[in-house]
Scaffold this motif. Structure first.
Motif, short mmCIF file in Angstrom:
data_model
loop_
_atom_site.label_atom_id
_atom_site.label_comp_id
_atom_site.label_asym_id
_atom_site.label_seq_id
_atom_site.Cartn_x
_atom_site.Cartn_y
_atom_site.Cartn_z
N PHE A 104 8.40 -11.49 -36.59
CA PHE A 104 8.67 -12.92 -36.82
C PHE A 104 7.55 -13.59 -37.61
O PHE A 104 7.73 -14.69 -38.14
N LEU A 105 6.40 -12.93 -37.75
CA LEU A 105 5.28 -13.48 -38.51
C LEU A 105 5.18 -12.90 -39.92
O LEU A 105 4.60 -13.54 -40.81
N GLU B 60 9.57 -12.94 -27.11
CA GLU B 60 9.79 -12.37 -28.44
C GLU B 60 9.38 -13.28 -29.58
O GLU B 60 9.29 -12.85 -30.72
N ASN B 61 9.08 -14.55 -29.28
CA ASN B 61 8.69 -15.52 -30.32
C ASN B 61 7.34 -16.16 -30.10
O ASN B 61 7.02 -17.15 -30.75
N THR B 62 6.54 -15.64 -29.17
CA THR B 62 5.25 -16.26 -28.87
C THR B 62 4.16 -15.21 -28.67
O THR B 62 4.26 -14.36 -27.78
N LEU B 63 3.14 -15.29 -29.51
CA LEU B 63 1.97 -14.42 -29.42
C LEU B 63 0.78 -15.26 -28.97
O LEU B 63 0.48 -16.29 -29.57
N PHE C 85 0.74 -18.34 -31.51
CA PHE C 85 1.66 -18.41 -32.63
C PHE C 85 3.05 -18.48 -32.00
O PHE C 85 3.43 -17.56 -31.28
N SER C 86 3.78 -19.56 -32.25
CA SER C 86 5.10 -19.73 -31.64
C SER C 86 6.14 -20.00 -32.71
O SER C 86 6.00 -20.95 -33.49
N LYS C 87 7.21 -19.18 -32.72
CA LYS C 87 8.31 -19.40 -33.66
C LYS C 87 9.21 -20.49 -33.11
O LYS C 87 9.59 -20.47 -31.94
N ASN D 70 10.18 -22.09 -38.58
CA ASN D 70 8.75 -22.32 -38.74
C ASN D 70 7.99 -21.67 -37.60
O ASN D 70 8.55 -21.41 -36.52
N VAL D 71 6.72 -21.45 -37.83
CA VAL D 71 5.82 -20.95 -36.79
C VAL D 71 4.71 -21.97 -36.62
O VAL D 71 4.22 -22.53 -37.60
#
Length: 147
Positions: A13-14, A99-102, A115-117, A122-123
């Motif tokens: 996603f990044l 699955e959308n947040t690191l 980092f959040s989608k 957008n992130v």
């Protein structure tokens, strides 16, 4: 035949080229600032690493950096190395909370970064500093928009 998943797939996603919009609120770390830049996440070396390179221009000056994410097979955790053009460098330990947040925990500080989608693709990068047991002060926000 069952194909084994690559732990670096979670970074999908990044991966790509991004336009960056910076918002730096006034905090114990800096004065209020804002600006923009360009960044890119890439997979490298047989998909064993993901790199992040950026260049940004804020009202307080310009900066560039290079980061490397890797999966540590021995300890079963993601690691991150960050190198700035100022000569500063740091390391972090990372975890995907979904699955959308690191999330990154920086080793040499008590800063926490995510980092959040978002639903619009957008992130959002947020860097926070703990104020007490439950509250965190935002010290940086960067909006990533696909180029």
């Amino acid at each position: 035949m069952n194909k084994q998943l690559n732990p670096m797939d979670k970074f999908n996603f990044l991966v790509g080229k991004w336009h960056l919009e910076y918002k730096v609120p006034k905090s114990q770390f800096s004065e209020e600032d804002f600006g923009s830049g360009e960044g890119e996440f890439k997979r490298l070396l047989n998909d064993k690493y993901v790199t992040f390179d950026y260049h940004a221009k804020l009202s307080g000056g310009e900066s560039s950096a290079h980061g490397i994410f890797a999966w540590d097979e021995k300890s079963k955790i993601y690691k991150y190395w960050w190198f700035e053009d100022s000569g500063s460098f740091m390391t972090a330990t990372c975890n995907f909370v979904d699955e959308n947040t690191l999330c990154l925990n920086w080793h040499e500080s008590i800063l926490v970064q995510t980092f959040s989608k978002r639903e619009n693709g957008n992130v959002v990068l947020e860097m926070r500093y703990p104020l007490n047991k439950t509250d965190y002060e935002k010290v940086l926000e960067v909006i990533f928009t696909n180029r």
